[in-house]
Design a protein around this motif. Structure first.
Motif, PDB file in Angstrom:
ATOM      1  N   VAL A 109     -24.456 -76.209 -75.352  1.00 26.29           N
ATOM      2  CA  VAL A 109     -25.025 -75.481 -74.224  1.00 26.29           C
ATOM      3  C   VAL A 109     -25.866 -74.284 -74.659  1.00 26.29           C
ATOM      4  N   VAL A 110     -25.338 -73.474 -75.573  1.00 23.82           N
ATOM      5  CA  VAL A 110     -26.009 -72.227 -75.945  1.00 23.82           C
ATOM      6  C   VAL A 110     -27.415 -72.462 -76.515  1.00 23.82           C
ATOM      7  N   PRO A 111     -27.610 -73.396 -77.453  1.00 27.90           N
ATOM      8  CA  PRO A 111     -28.977 -73.626 -77.954  1.00 27.90           C
ATOM      9  C   PRO A 111     -29.946 -74.059 -76.857  1.00 27.90           C
ATOM     10  N   ALA A 112     -29.465 -74.902 -75.926  1.00 24.28           N
ATOM     11  CA  ALA A 112     -30.333 -75.354 -74.835  1.00 24.28           C
ATOM     12  C   ALA A 112     -30.720 -74.189 -73.935  1.00 24.28           C
ATOM     13  N   PHE A 113     -29.765 -73.299 -73.676  1.00 22.79           N
ATOM     14  CA  PHE A 113     -30.050 -72.145 -72.822  1.00 22.79           C
ATOM     15  C   PHE A 113     -31.019 -71.184 -73.512  1.00 22.79           C
ATOM     16  N   GLN A 114     -30.783 -70.915 -74.785  1.00 24.57           N
ATOM     17  CA  GLN A 114     -31.638 -69.957 -75.493  1.00 24.57           C
ATOM     18  C   GLN A 114     -33.054 -70.498 -75.700  1.00 24.57           C
ATOM     19  N   ALA A 115     -33.174 -71.818 -75.765  1.00 24.93           N
ATOM     20  CA  ALA A 115     -34.515 -72.402 -75.865  1.00 24.93           C
ATOM     21  C   ALA A 115     -35.300 -72.152 -74.580  1.00 24.93           C
ATOM     22  N   ALA A 116     -34.578 -72.179 -73.447  1.00 27.49           N
ATOM     23  CA  ALA A 116     -35.241 -71.972 -72.154  1.00 27.49           C
ATOM     24  C   ALA A 116     -35.403 -70.493 -71.817  1.00 27.49           C
ATOM     25  N   PRO A 118     -35.245 -67.396 -74.122  1.00 25.15           N
ATOM     26  CA  PRO A 118     -35.076 -66.796 -75.459  1.00 25.15           C
ATOM     27  C   PRO A 118     -34.789 -65.297 -75.461  1.00 25.15           C
ATOM     28  N   ASP A 119     -35.115 -64.582 -74.376  1.00 29.71           N
ATOM     29  CA  ASP A 119     -34.914 -63.143 -74.361  1.00 29.71           C
ATOM     30  C   ASP A 119     -33.619 -62.717 -73.669  1.00 29.71           C
ATOM     31  N   ILE A 120     -32.809 -63.691 -73.265  1.00 27.11           N
ATOM     32  CA  ILE A 120     -31.514 -63.366 -72.679  1.00 27.11           C
ATOM     33  C   ILE A 120     -30.468 -63.384 -73.798  1.00 27.11           C
ATOM     34  N   GLU A 121     -29.854 -62.242 -74.038  1.00 23.29           N
ATOM     35  CA  GLU A 121     -28.821 -62.135 -75.077  1.00 23.29           C
ATOM     36  C   GLU A 121     -27.497 -62.663 -74.536  1.00 23.29           C
ATOM     37  N   ILE A 122     -26.847 -63.546 -75.304  1.00 24.75           N
ATOM     38  CA  ILE A 122     -25.549 -64.091 -74.904  1.00 24.75           C
ATOM     39  C   ILE A 122     -24.465 -63.508 -75.803  1.00 24.75           C
ATOM     40  N   ALA A 282     -26.819 -65.806 -65.255  1.00 17.49           N
ATOM     41  CA  ALA A 282     -25.542 -66.520 -65.169  1.00 17.49           C
ATOM     42  C   ALA A 282     -25.711 -67.836 -64.422  1.00 17.49           C
ATOM     43  N   GLU A 283     -26.475 -67.810 -63.331  1.00 19.79           N
ATOM     44  CA  GLU A 283     -26.724 -69.044 -62.574  1.00 19.79           C
ATOM     45  C   GLU A 283     -27.445 -70.069 -63.447  1.00 19.79           C
ATOM     46  N   ALA A 284     -28.408 -69.589 -64.228  1.00 21.99           N
ATOM     47  CA  ALA A 284     -29.156 -70.496 -65.110  1.00 21.99           C
ATOM     48  C   ALA A 284     -28.254 -71.058 -66.197  1.00 21.99           C
ATOM     49  N   PHE A 285     -27.336 -70.239 -66.707  1.00 17.75           N
ATOM     50  CA  PHE A 285     -26.410 -70.714 -67.747  1.00 17.75           C
ATOM     51  C   PHE A 285     -25.494 -71.802 -67.193  1.00 17.75           C
ATOM     52  N   VAL A 286     -24.972 -71.587 -65.989  1.00 21.57           N
ATOM     53  CA  VAL A 286     -24.113 -72.591 -65.355  1.00 21.57           C
ATOM     54  C   VAL A 286     -24.885 -73.886 -65.128  1.00 21.57           C
ATOM     55  N   SER A 287     -26.110 -73.757 -64.657  1.00 21.22           N
ATOM     56  CA  SER A 287     -26.946 -74.934 -64.423  1.00 21.22           C
ATOM     57  C   SER A 287     -27.200 -75.696 -65.729  1.00 21.22           C
ATOM     58  N   THR A 288     -27.495 -74.950 -66.797  1.00 25.97           N
ATOM     59  CA  THR A 288     -27.715 -75.565 -68.101  1.00 25.97           C
ATOM     60  C   THR A 288     -26.451 -76.269 -68.588  1.00 25.97           C
ATOM     61  N   MET A 289     -25.309 -75.624 -68.383  1.00 27.31           N
ATOM     62  CA  MET A 289     -24.046 -76.216 -68.806  1.00 27.31           C
ATOM     63  C   MET A 289     -23.789 -77.536 -68.100  1.00 27.31           C
ATOM     64  N   LYS A 290     -24.018 -77.572 -66.802  1.00 27.73           N
ATOM     65  CA  LYS A 290     -23.804 -78.809 -66.044  1.00 27.73           C
ATOM     66  C   LYS A 290     -24.735 -79.924 -66.516  1.00 27.73           C
ATOM     67  N   GLU A 291     -25.982 -79.570 -66.771  1.00 26.27           N
ATOM     68  CA  GLU A 291     -26.950 -80.568 -67.243  1.00 26.27           C
ATOM     69  C   GLU A 291     -26.543 -81.125 -68.601  1.00 26.27           C
ATOM     70  N   VAL A 292     -26.174 -80.230 -69.524  1.00 25.51           N
ATOM     71  CA  VAL A 292     -25.807 -80.659 -70.869  1.00 25.51           C
ATOM     72  C   VAL A 292     -24.531 -81.498 -70.848  1.00 25.51           C
ATOM     73  N   MET A 293     -23.540 -81.076 -70.049  1.00 32.72           N
ATOM     74  CA  MET A 293     -22.293 -81.830 -69.995  1.00 32.72           C
ATOM     75  C   MET A 293     -22.510 -83.241 -69.481  1.00 32.72           C
ATOM     76  N   GLY A 294     -23.508 -83.403 -68.601  1.00 37.34           N
ATOM     77  CA  GLY A 294     -23.811 -84.736 -68.086  1.00 37.34           C
ATOM     78  C   GLY A 294     -24.315 -85.682 -69.160  1.00 37.34           C
ATOM     79  N   THR A 295     -24.801 -85.125 -70.268  1.00 38.58           N
ATOM     80  CA  THR A 295     -25.343 -85.969 -71.349  1.00 38.58           C
ATOM     81  C   THR A 295     -24.347 -86.267 -72.450  1.00 38.58           C
ATOM     82  N   ILE A 296     -23.244 -85.456 -72.533  1.00 40.85           N
ATOM     83  CA  ILE A 296     -22.324 -85.654 -73.664  1.00 40.85           C
ATOM     84  C   ILE A 296     -20.973 -86.209 -73.260  1.00 40.85           C
ATOM     85  N   VAL A 297     -20.662 -86.235 -71.955  1.00 41.15           N
ATOM     86  CA  VAL A 297     -19.352 -86.754 -71.530  1.00 41.15           C
ATOM     87  C   VAL A 297     -19.470 -88.248 -71.223  1.00 41.15           C
TER      88      VAL A 297
END
Length: 297
Positions: A109-116, A118-122, A282-297
């Motif tokens: 999740v984190v690499p996908a979020f930071q790619a989208a 890049p200036d948001i520090e996690i 935070a909303e964008a991170f949750v959205s990214t997490m849901k998208e990524v989880m759909g590809t790996i589960v």
């Protein structure tokens, strides 16, 4: 009174030690002591009882720290609202996670979020589920990856996924060749390997056994699920493990994973404090997490 002084008081309360608090705050201990004395003089009350061996909160100190946490949290939320107004070009997001679950999900999740963004520090905070709920309730994380049920009533959540629980057994175990789902009742006389107390998945293990009418014979405990799996693979016992963990090959020692009868699951959620401002980041991170989880589960 300055905001940094509130943070100083909170850190001293957490550490119960001036040296450790100063180290965490990245300031010299004499400066920390001086700032606290200045604060106490300004407000006219003693916040901490100091002795040679301990630092303890006074009644006034406990109230001060509680209110300070709320004030700093409100300041942080105000910053996030302003960051959103500036179109989320910059910002900081504090994400809480259970170590085991985070290790299987966040690397995707984190690499996908930071790619989208890049200036948001996690900033990641890893804790046991019990501690993480408290941190989330206190506003010390923006969002947290947890599993149901939640203990803290002040938390609300969004469901992320239903993850199946499977049985890990040694490669030479009599059940290893089974093609049928395993009844938990069959495991009554088995040696179990479990996570240590305070971790949510240990509680889930005990609950599954209790529902089946058995008490697990726990012979080894670990704070790391990969260690649990290695011990199982080495023939030291059996264990329940999350599906995503079962798909990771982390060493030469790897157990056999079997389906449990009824295919029990755990519900992973993204939790945050009720009424807390949820930033666009935070909303964008949750959205990214849901998208990524759909590809790996």
């Amino acid at each position: 009174m300055e905001l940094r002084q509130l943070q100083y008081a909170i850190q001293i309360a957490i550490e119960r030690n001036f040296s450790r608090a100063a180290e965490k705050l990245h300031i010299a201990q004499p400066s920390l002591s001086q700032q606290l004395s200045k604060l106490e003089k300004e407000i006219g009350v003693l916040l901490f009882q100091r002795s040679t061996n301990s630092v303890e909160l006074t009644h006034a100190g406990a109230l001060f720290v509680e209110k300070s946490q709320k004030i700093l949290d409100m300041v942080e939320q105000l910053k996030k609202e302003m960051e959103d107004i500036s179109q989320m070009k910059k910002g900081r997001l504090v994400v809480g996670s259970m170590p085991i679950t985070g290790s299987t999900i966040l690397p995707f999740v984190v690499p996908a979020f930071q790619a989208a963004y890049p200036d948001i520090e996690i900033s990641l905070v890893e804790e046991t589920s019990a501690n993480l709920e408290t941190l989330t309730m206190n506003g010390q994380t923006d969002i947290s990856l947890l599993s149901l049920p939640l203990r803290e009533e002040s938390l609300v959540y969004e469901t992320l996924l239903e993850e199946e629980i499977v049985l890990a057994v040694p490669p030479k175990h009599p059940l290893a060749a089974s093609n049928e789902p395993i009844r938990i009742k069959q495991l009554e006389k088995e040696a179990f390997i479990a996570l240590k107390k305070g971790q949510g998945f240990r509680k889930l293990t005990l609950e599954l056994c209790q529902e089946a009418g058995i008490t697990p014979n726990i012979v080894f405990e670990s704070s790391n699920m990969e260690t649990v799996q290695s011990l199982v693979a080495a023939g030291m016992g059996i264990a329940f493990v999350p599906y995503l963990i079962s798909k990771r090959s982390f060493s030469e020692l790897f157990p056999v994973h079997l389906t449990l009868e009824g295919r029990p699951t755990r519900t992973l959620v993204i939790a945050y404090r009720k009424g807390r401002y949820i930033s666009k980041a935070a909303e964008a991170f949750v959205s990214t997490m849901k998208e990524v989880m759909g590809t790996i589960v």
